[in-house]
Design a protein around this motif. Structure first.
Motif, PDB file in Angstrom:
ATOM      1  N   THR A  23      37.592  23.807  52.113  1.00  0.00           N
ATOM      2  CA  THR A  23      37.060  22.997  53.287  1.00  0.00           C
ATOM      3  C   THR A  23      36.222  22.103  52.990  1.00  0.00           C
ATOM      4  OG1 THR A  23      34.925  23.885  53.976  1.00  0.00           O
ATOM      5  CG2 THR A  23      36.926  25.218  54.414  1.00  0.00           C
ATOM      6  N   PRO A  24      36.041  20.873  53.587  1.00  0.00           N
ATOM      7  CA  PRO A  24      34.903  19.852  53.257  1.00  0.00           C
ATOM      8  C   PRO A  24      33.428  20.490  52.868  1.00  0.00           C
ATOM      9  CG  PRO A  24      36.232  19.142  55.185  1.00  0.00           C
ATOM     10  CD  PRO A  24      36.361  20.647  55.168  1.00  0.00           C
ATOM     11  N   PHE A  25      33.384  21.514  53.386  1.00  0.00           N
ATOM     12  CA  PHE A  25      31.860  22.069  53.169  1.00  0.00           C
ATOM     13  C   PHE A  25      31.779  23.273  51.928  1.00  0.00           C
ATOM     14  CE2 PHE A  25      32.576  21.338  57.809  1.00  0.00           C
ATOM     15  CZ  PHE A  25      32.201  20.083  57.954  1.00  0.00           C
ATOM     16  N   GLY A  26      32.854  23.380  51.169  1.00  0.00           N
ATOM     17  CA  GLY A  26      33.092  24.324  50.505  1.00  0.00           C
ATOM     18  C   GLY A  26      34.290  25.406  50.914  1.00  0.00           C
ATOM     19  N   SER A  27      34.516  26.128  49.772  1.00  0.00           N
ATOM     20  CA  SER A  27      35.608  27.317  49.995  1.00  0.00           C
ATOM     21  C   SER A  27      35.127  28.531  50.680  1.00  0.00           C
ATOM     22  CB  SER A  27      36.466  27.522  48.777  1.00  0.00           C
ATOM     23  OG  SER A  27      35.577  28.083  47.949  1.00  0.00           O
ATOM     24  N   ALA A  28      36.013  29.472  51.485  1.00  0.00           N
ATOM     25  CA  ALA A  28      35.440  30.711  51.784  1.00  0.00           C
ATOM     26  C   ALA A  28      36.905  31.463  51.594  1.00  0.00           C
ATOM     27  CB  ALA A  28      35.305  30.697  53.278  1.00  0.00           C
ATOM     28  N   GLU A  29      36.584  32.947  51.349  1.00  0.00           N
ATOM     29  CA  GLU A  29      37.880  33.907  51.542  1.00  0.00           C
ATOM     30  C   GLU A  29      37.989  34.486  52.550  1.00  0.00           C
ATOM     31  OE1 GLU A  29      38.255  36.904  47.712  1.00  0.00           O
ATOM     32  OE2 GLU A  29      37.623  37.851  49.423  1.00  0.00           O
ATOM     33  N   LEU A  30      39.102  34.457  53.234  1.00  0.00           N
ATOM     34  CA  LEU A  30      39.817  34.714  54.329  1.00  0.00           C
ATOM     35  C   LEU A  30      40.351  36.086  53.981  1.00  0.00           C
ATOM     36  CD1 LEU A  30      40.707  31.845  56.636  1.00  0.00           C
ATOM     37  CD2 LEU A  30      38.268  32.865  56.355  1.00  0.00           C
ATOM     38  N   LEU A  31      40.820  37.048  54.925  1.00  0.00           N
ATOM     39  CA  LEU A  31      41.946  38.088  54.857  1.00  0.00           C
ATOM     40  C   LEU A  31      42.803  37.721  56.045  1.00  0.00           C
ATOM     41  CD1 LEU A  31      39.100  40.979  54.436  1.00  0.00           C
ATOM     42  CD2 LEU A  31      40.694  39.755  52.473  1.00  0.00           C
ATOM     43  N   CYS A  32      44.039  37.613  55.801  1.00  0.00           N
ATOM     44  CA  CYS A  32      44.910  36.742  56.755  1.00  0.00           C
ATOM     45  C   CYS A  32      46.103  37.849  57.018  1.00  0.00           C
ATOM     46  CB  CYS A  32      45.242  35.574  56.211  1.00  0.00           C
ATOM     47  SG  CYS A  32      44.131  34.331  56.154  1.00  0.00           S
ATOM     48  N   GLY A  33      46.667  37.977  58.188  1.00  0.00           N
ATOM     49  CA  GLY A  33      47.752  38.599  58.541  1.00  0.00           C
ATOM     50  C   GLY A  33      48.426  38.142  59.763  1.00  0.00           C
ATOM     51  N   ASP A  34      49.386  38.643  60.352  1.00  0.00           N
ATOM     52  CA  ASP A  34      50.080  38.316  61.686  1.00  0.00           C
ATOM     53  C   ASP A  34      49.062  38.141  62.730  1.00  0.00           C
ATOM     54  OD1 ASP A  34      52.258  37.986  60.219  1.00  0.00           O
ATOM     55  OD2 ASP A  34      53.099  39.802  60.705  1.00  0.00           O
ATOM     56  N   ASN A  35      48.688  36.935  63.197  1.00  0.00           N
ATOM     57  CA  ASN A  35      47.788  36.666  64.411  1.00  0.00           C
ATOM     58  C   ASN A  35      46.446  37.310  64.177  1.00  0.00           C
ATOM     59  OD1 ASN A  35      49.877  35.344  66.088  1.00  0.00           O
ATOM     60  ND2 ASN A  35      50.746  37.469  66.437  1.00  0.00           N
ATOM     61  N   LEU A  36      45.915  37.347  63.029  1.00  0.00           N
ATOM     62  CA  LEU A  36      44.813  37.681  62.714  1.00  0.00           C
ATOM     63  C   LEU A  36      44.043  37.356  61.406  1.00  0.00           C
ATOM     64  CD1 LEU A  36      42.494  39.912  63.336  1.00  0.00           C
ATOM     65  CD2 LEU A  36      43.780  41.804  61.798  1.00  0.00           C
ATOM     66  N   VAL A  37      42.925  36.854  61.474  1.00  0.00           N
ATOM     67  CA  VAL A  37      42.053  36.369  60.340  1.00  0.00           C
ATOM     68  C   VAL A  37      40.760  37.108  60.356  1.00  0.00           C
ATOM     69  CG1 VAL A  37      40.830  34.595  59.173  1.00  0.00           C
ATOM     70  CG2 VAL A  37      43.365  34.360  60.134  1.00  0.00           C
ATOM     71  N   MET A  38      40.378  37.904  59.357  1.00  0.00           N
ATOM     72  CA  MET A  38      39.088  38.505  59.075  1.00  0.00           C
ATOM     73  C   MET A  38      38.271  37.650  57.939  1.00  0.00           C
ATOM     74  SD  MET A  38      39.719  42.479  59.544  1.00  0.00           S
ATOM     75  CE  MET A  38      37.806  42.755  59.817  1.00  0.00           C
ATOM     76  N   LEU A  39      36.837  37.781  58.001  1.00  0.00           N
ATOM     77  CA  LEU A  39      36.046  37.295  57.267  1.00  0.00           C
ATOM     78  C   LEU A  39      34.869  38.047  57.092  1.00  0.00           C
ATOM     79  CD1 LEU A  39      34.999  33.408  56.822  1.00  0.00           C
ATOM     80  CD2 LEU A  39      32.990  35.097  57.323  1.00  0.00           C
ATOM     81  N   MET A  40      34.632  38.405  55.815  1.00  0.00           N
ATOM     82  CA  MET A  40      33.202  39.093  55.451  1.00  0.00           C
ATOM     83  C   MET A  40      32.083  38.123  55.120  1.00  0.00           C
ATOM     84  SD  MET A  40      34.414  41.669  56.373  1.00  0.00           S
ATOM     85  CE  MET A  40      33.321  43.088  55.807  1.00  0.00           C
ATOM     86  N   ARG A  41      31.285  38.000  55.992  1.00  0.00           N
ATOM     87  CA  ARG A  41      30.367  36.990  55.699  1.00  0.00           C
ATOM     88  C   ARG A  41      29.509  37.008  54.633  1.00  0.00           C
ATOM     89  NH1 ARG A  41      27.965  39.698  60.404  1.00  0.00           N
ATOM     90  NH2 ARG A  41      28.620  38.199  61.936  1.00  0.00           N
ATOM     91  N   HIS A  42      29.145  38.260  54.106  1.00  0.00           N
ATOM     92  CA  HIS A  42      28.305  38.440  52.883  1.00  0.00           C
ATOM     93  C   HIS A  42      29.119  38.203  51.657  1.00  0.00           C
ATOM     94  CE1 HIS A  42      24.875  38.733  55.200  1.00  0.00           C
ATOM     95  NE2 HIS A  42      25.504  40.001  56.055  1.00  0.00           N
ATOM     96  N   GLN A  43      30.198  37.822  51.672  1.00  0.00           N
ATOM     97  CA  GLN A  43      31.340  37.854  50.619  1.00  0.00           C
ATOM     98  C   GLN A  43      30.578  37.119  49.454  1.00  0.00           C
ATOM     99  OE1 GLN A  43      34.059  34.111  50.881  1.00  0.00           O
ATOM    100  NE2 GLN A  43      33.801  34.935  52.878  1.00  0.00           N
TER     101      GLN A  43
END
Length: 224
Positions: A25-45
């Motif tokens: 992203t313009p603000f840095g990168s982030a790791e997402l966990l992606c599936g069908d119609n679902l995205v999860m993000l662990m904020r303390h990655q």
């Protein structure tokens, strides 16, 4: 598309098997966990403490991935004796006593931050054991609040945490609806008998991991 943000309260829960994706992203990168119609993000990655989380990258990555609605799990401390550790609360408003990040670095924009009433009511239906309504107040972290601060905050809020207000505001800036489910891990400093430590919060998370798993499954099953 549903997005779920998790933190300490999800540390020990078995989560859906999703594909890891690094989003730039313009603000840095982030790791997402992606599936069908679902995205999860662990904020303390990468084990980031609250004050070092790149909230802008996290929320921008979710927007880029197509997320339109977010449910955030927020580990919180109770500011009121009637809100006991181990309980759940769905906040309907929030306050911050620290800086809130913004995606607007080069334009004058004024967002009206809010928690989605519709999503909050849906959560209340799906998680009937949760207390509906209340004010979440965000402090900076990583330190806990002093006893004097807790007494002051209790006049204006019901629970205290270090992340949800930043995430909710950025979600509003990015056009995503946002609701939160607070897991009450402890009484805030001075309200209970225990000496507060991070280990205590983690132990409460571990104790309630199966309940959290079921709640996540329910939310995904009905909101994604």
């Amino acid at each position: 598309m549903l997005g779920i943000i998790g933190g300490t309260s999800l540390l020990f829960s078995t989560l859906p098997k999703l594909e890891k994706r690094q989003v730039v992203t313009p603000f840095g990168s982030a790791e997402l966990l992606c599936g069908d119609n679902l995205v999860m993000l662990m904020r303390h990655q990468n084990n980031l403490p609250p004050h070092r989380i790149n909230f802008r990258a996290n929320l921008a990555a979710m927007a880029i991935a197509g997320v339109t609605n977010i449910v955030a799990f927020g580990s919180s401390g109770s500011l009121k004796p009637k809100i006991a550790p181990g309980s759940l609360l769905i906040p309907t408003d929030f306050i911050s006593v620290t800086d809130i990040p913004s995606i607007h670095d080069h334009a004058i924009e004024h967002v009206r931050p809010e928690l989605s009433e519709k999503m909050a009511k849906t959560l209340a239906t799906l998680v009937p054991s949760a207390r509906f309504g209340g004010v979440y107040v965000q402090t900076r972290g990583p330190r806990i609040e002093t006893i004097a601060e807790v007494k002051a905050l209790a006049w204006i809020a019901d629970v205290v945490g270090m992340t949800v207000a930043s995430e909710a505001t950025l979600a509003c800036e990015l056009g995503m609806d946002f609701a939160a489910l607070c897991t009450i891990e402890n009484y805030a400093n001075g309200l209970g008998d225990e000496v507060l430590t991070y280990e205590h919060i983690v132990n409460v998370s571990r104790e309630h991991r199966y309940r959290t798993e079921e709640i996540v499954k329910t939310i995904i099953g009905h909101m994604s």
